[in-house]
Design a protein around this motif. Structure first.
Motif, short mmCIF file in Angstrom:
data_model
loop_
_atom_site.label_atom_id
_atom_site.label_comp_id
_atom_site.label_asym_id
_atom_site.label_seq_id
_atom_site.Cartn_x
_atom_site.Cartn_y
_atom_site.Cartn_z
N VAL A 53 0.70 -1.20 -0.05
CA VAL A 53 -0.10 0.04 0.00
C VAL A 53 0.96 1.23 0.13
O VAL A 53 0.37 2.18 -0.27
CB VAL A 53 -0.80 -0.01 1.20
N ALA A 84 -6.65 -0.75 -6.90
CA ALA A 84 -7.78 0.12 -6.46
C ALA A 84 -9.02 -0.29 -6.58
O ALA A 84 -10.10 -0.03 -5.81
CB ALA A 84 -7.50 1.54 -7.05
N VAL A 107 -5.87 -9.48 -1.53
CA VAL A 107 -6.45 -9.34 -0.03
C VAL A 107 -7.84 -8.83 -0.44
O VAL A 107 -8.23 -8.30 -1.47
CB VAL A 107 -5.51 -8.19 0.53
N PHE A 110 -10.10 -3.22 1.28
CA PHE A 110 -9.75 -2.80 2.57
C PHE A 110 -10.17 -1.23 2.57
O PHE A 110 -10.82 -0.61 1.80
CB PHE A 110 -8.31 -2.80 3.23
N TYR A 111 -10.08 -0.42 3.90
CA TYR A 111 -10.54 0.84 4.06
C TYR A 111 -12.04 0.60 4.40
O TYR A 111 -12.44 0.48 5.75
CB TYR A 111 -10.37 1.67 2.89
N TYR A 112 -12.85 0.50 3.47
CA TYR A 112 -14.16 0.28 3.66
C TYR A 112 -14.27 -1.36 4.26
O TYR A 112 -13.36 -2.08 3.84
CB TYR A 112 -14.87 0.31 2.74
N ARG A 113 -15.04 -1.36 5.42
CA ARG A 113 -15.09 -2.84 5.89
C ARG A 113 -16.47 -3.41 5.16
O ARG A 113 -17.79 -3.17 5.41
CB ARG A 113 -15.52 -2.92 7.42
N LEU A 114 -16.42 -4.32 4.21
CA LEU A 114 -17.48 -4.77 3.46
C LEU A 114 -18.06 -5.82 3.98
O LEU A 114 -17.62 -6.71 4.74
CB LEU A 114 -16.96 -5.23 1.82
N PHE A 142 -6.67 -5.96 8.96
CA PHE A 142 -6.20 -4.67 8.11
C PHE A 142 -7.23 -4.65 7.19
O PHE A 142 -7.44 -3.59 6.57
CB PHE A 142 -4.99 -4.99 7.23
N VAL D 53 -10.40 5.65 -2.66
CA VAL D 53 -9.42 4.47 -2.60
C VAL D 53 -9.77 3.55 -3.95
O VAL D 53 -8.76 2.57 -4.03
CB VAL D 53 -9.64 3.44 -1.27
N TYR D 111 -4.96 0.97 6.47
CA TYR D 111 -4.40 -0.56 6.15
C TYR D 111 -3.83 -1.02 7.59
O TYR D 111 -4.30 -1.48 8.31
CB TYR D 111 -3.80 -0.76 4.92
N GLU D 254 -24.21 -0.79 1.12
CA GLU D 254 -22.53 -0.69 1.19
C GLU D 254 -22.31 0.95 1.11
O GLU D 254 -22.70 1.57 0.14
CB GLU D 254 -21.78 -1.67 0.13
#
Lengths: 342, 342, 342, 342
Positions: A53, A84, A107, A110-114, A142, D53, D111, D254
């Protein structure tokens, strides 16, 4: 022809930086080559340890390209391919196939929690469009978690060939294996938490993607081989021996700086990381490094510090203080202020 | 003379209630006696499984007294002794010594989340004043956590002879063993998370305090014996086999109702628990019980439901629906509405 | 005849202990009487601040009995009535009605984290059987959370007349008010987080149950009165002024020791709490108390420490050090070692 | 000359995508222009709502460039400038100054969860090197938290001129204001949680960066103006009125799809987001949209659905079902299957 199953120790490789903060390509090549020489089963560029990242998109590609060139088929490359958005991630999959990677590791967003449904939809689109085998990367600390029902559903896509799980949760690993292996014997389960690698292998895991491989690749390899060949008791002894080292590289440093410090001691110019640090952090780091060097010297892979190593207590804070005292005493001896115990 | 180390399977025993919600003493005695006959190494009344927080102080004493009377030295009793404050907890320690308990287990203070220093101070006062051996009980999901430095410090008191850890965290167990065992070989490490009991024993744990012991005491005993005697591969097979059963007893029910339901199937009148439930919860519970009965019948310890068992998928929700369909079909067959496949 | 709505400042009252650790009844009566004299709207014994979990069942009754006797109808008593199980909780409700309490407050079941359905079932049984008005007590940090749909459903029982919410979550308070008030204008919303009492009242809350009431009852009363009468700007100034005091009583101490220390300064012998502490904690507490005394002296309710107050920085650690320096200097002056600045 | 303080409603602007998933520039320009016409105080491209992002580095620049071009000095632009590492972030700051942005907003590193010291070091380097004013962006749910001591220290840099806080934590906002404002009256506090915007403004916040501004810019403006001019009671009524709308846009979708759906209803082709979704999610979304349209129609900014709006209960799941029934009935009426109530 079916590709072989992903097994053994994959090292999520560190990235050396030069004085300007750019990727130090010469050192990276020398480092990756050394890892292969030390016996690791595969290279895994662009993992969390590789600070993907903190690289830009172009740098991520360059890192994978270099890994593939260095590996040259000697070991497989598992390339971190998260970009991205899903479209650019799929494009990275295409490129990494061309580079010669064995598979990609992706992975969860990330950032948003889906939600689980969205995590599924994300990987489903990749599974349908990637021209290269995909391993899932679950690191809920993470990124959005990939839960068990989602893993079970995603394992229905032949393109998805494995999962790297960094939770260190033994029962979760067993539940995954139980849910997926009967239908997908080729599906690979990799443990990303080396503190429990041996028990995980004993429970059926196929290998590990372990940051410690950057510091002690030969030990990780040996430990895996012992566990994999059923010599569980010997493997477990090694498992206990790496525990303090792993904790010291992991906890008091910002990740992955402890692993970077250890790789430095193994002879590679890692350079300063890309995350700035305060003077206080730098001072602290220097006393941590001395403890780290002592721990590494236990494995015979580096020399102990000039001043020697204080007896360890297992309490890192105490160990740091003890080690500083030891080194001060050594300096005073050298200067003739005090005399060594005969 | 030194008391023997606490090892093996300790069952955190359930409490049967009668129709008025009082402790059903006759059934409790019958149940505890049956557990001993099935081979468990010890009884552990007043654990979380024993709903000690839903009993009043007098009932907690009564439960321990009964356990000691039933055990009569056949197996040791580890008595949950946590009371409202440190003074009353120490008083309970005194009483349980008189009753003949081998040791007490004391959970860290709960409701308030205490700092490590306060957790230390609490157990220190107990260690200095208890006339009976004490085991720590670490269950951070429910109570203040007992962290590693605190455990190391508390292990300096000879009166503290072990810890029960319910985190299921393999690396935490290994860190505890590494920190304490060299100085305290007599200190006992018990795993309170049966999903990983076998790997824990392989890593050096001395036993388990496992709610599943109420449902399948003979299986838990066998699994422990295999692991303890180094027959790790066979033990691991059993470990995998109990996974679905454990998850089904643990997750969809309110704790410990799933274990209560299983003990009912083993022939004991557990009665309704003390926590009220909604009609919707009761309906749901009845379909869960049917799945549970199928899982238990796999071990040969109960008969399958009259309607038979639907093939299991490992997805509990699907399994519930599948099982309902199976039983509906069976009822329709019995009523002659449809015919069995020949 | 309909009982009046619960409004204003209810103090979750502290419990003074004597040297043996028993309830100091004389001091408790004197303290409660003082609170009433200082203008609080109601007493709330057996809250978290009153350490109800560290009292035994008999002591909890005694505390409520004393509160009712001291109040003698001058102010209403809201009695914490949670016991080990629903049956004993309902029995406590009956007893507290006899004692003359206005209503009871019942925290959601703790230790186990219950599902919303189980929380509903628990309070439903109480609502159907309690002979005294019930307020819900939501404190998710310590006990099972009571979520919005559950609150909405429980507000259908006339016996449930309010909720005390200790989350400090402004939007949650607004959602509760929006969901319940249209159908239940008599339902009382009490804010248990005094850092935001004024905005909560401005948004429609009816009052607060605030531990700070033990330290500065007259200030809390004044702040509520200003907010309640729409003098929002003045109220907000007080709100800002109590912030540091609240934080200092709450965070660095184990709860509720900071509030106990403040009540001591107001002239009451609170005694040592029931939770043991280490010598290090006791030393730390003594420097905290000095800062606390300075903060209290800002409100004119206590004298500043003999050595005076260091300028505050808002950073508690710095404030502690600054205050120690101040007091050391003062002692040196007194001993004639150094001279005061003229 | 000193730049003016950042105040009022800044909209974290959505990004419309075309059918190929690329940025729909025409629609973006039209949308931003409309927001300005509706009275918002500023534009904030590349926030979480703007899915920064999910854009690549080039797209992030393009979005800011467009915003600056559309704004043309009519309103200030606050440009999200976080890139992969501190060096590239500073480079983005330089570019955004050239584009004409008023300031940048920079989220704490995400992250990895960094320690407060590392968060400080990161922003310190930016503060020393950025040629444009910087606002901190605190969103601990998604990124490393910026804690109070860190904010206090960072406020010593003149280049740092404000903070956007998305916690919705009222007491945290007050603590920040109390810690920073006395020394930095020009420092701006922006609330990123519109559910509590009015109380935050009443407590001293300078404005908000609110995703709801994409859906109801005129209402957000009006609400802020009322609060800002001290007409608190009227402001609070609006605050209550937007609560359900905000919750419906935020929770069941979301993020930020609910806000995208609302902007669609306001007449803009937002296109599908970049995060894939399952068919089940799409079906669910369509019934949510209908509820959303009803909520928006309450503000008179869109027409209600053709079938009319079911009475709302405040329980979203019930509201969804109610709304579906309403629309089915309407369709049946239209087809002449049933008749309308006269």
């Amino acid at each position: 022809m079916m590709a072989s199953k992903i097994t053994g120790i994959y090292v999520p490789t560190l990235v050396p930086f030069d004085e300007r903060g750019d990727i130090n390509e010469t050192e990276l090549r020398r480092f990756l080559s050394w890892l292969i020489d030390k016996g690791v089963h595969g290279l895994y560029p662009n993992g969390s340890t590789g600070e993907f990242v903190r690289l830009n998109a172009e740098e991520r590609r360059r890192v994978v390209k270099i890994a593939c060139e260095v590996a040259q088929g000697r070991v497989p490359v598992l390339a971190g391919a998260a970009e991205a958005n899903v479209k650019e991630t799929i494009r990275a999959c295409e490129v990494y196939l061309e580079y010669g990677a064995r598979a990609v590791a992706i992975v969860a967003p990330f950032y948003y929690r889906l939600s689980p449904d969205s995590v599924y939809a994300y990987f489903e689109e990749i599974a349908r469009n990637s021209p290269i085998d995909v391993t899932l990367y679950n690191i809920p600390h993470f990124a959005s978690p990939i839960d068990l029902p989602t893993i079970r559903r995603l394992a229905e896509f032949p393109r998805i060939v494995g999962i790297k799980d960094s939770t260190g949760d033994m029962s979760f690993m067993m539940r995954m294996i139980q849910a997926v292996r009967p239908k997908r014997p080729d599906f690979s389960f990799l443990c990303g938490w080396e503190a429990v690698l041996v028990p995980m292998v004993a429970a059926g895991a196929d290998g590990g993607t372990n940051a410690s491989g950057n510091a002690i690749p030969e030990v990780m390899r040996q430990m895996f081989d012992l566990a994999h060949s059923g010599r569980f008791e010997e493997a477990m002894k090694l498992q206990y021996r790496i525990l303090d080292l792993f904790d010291t590289m992991l906890n008091p440093f910002e990740f992955p700086d402890g692993f970077r410090a250890a790789a430095e001691m193994r002879g590679f110019k890692m350079g300063r990381g890309r995350q700035p640090s305060t003077p206080a952090q730098q001072v602290n780091r220097s006393s941590l490094q001395s403890v780290l060097q002592c721990l590494l010297s236990d494995f015979g892979v580096v020399e102990p510090p000039a001043g020697g190593c204080a007896p360890r207590t297992g309490n890192l804070q105490k160990d740091q203080i003890g080690q500083i005292v030891y080194e001060v005493l050594h300096t005073l001896e050298e200067r003739g202020v005090i005399w060594k115990k005969p």
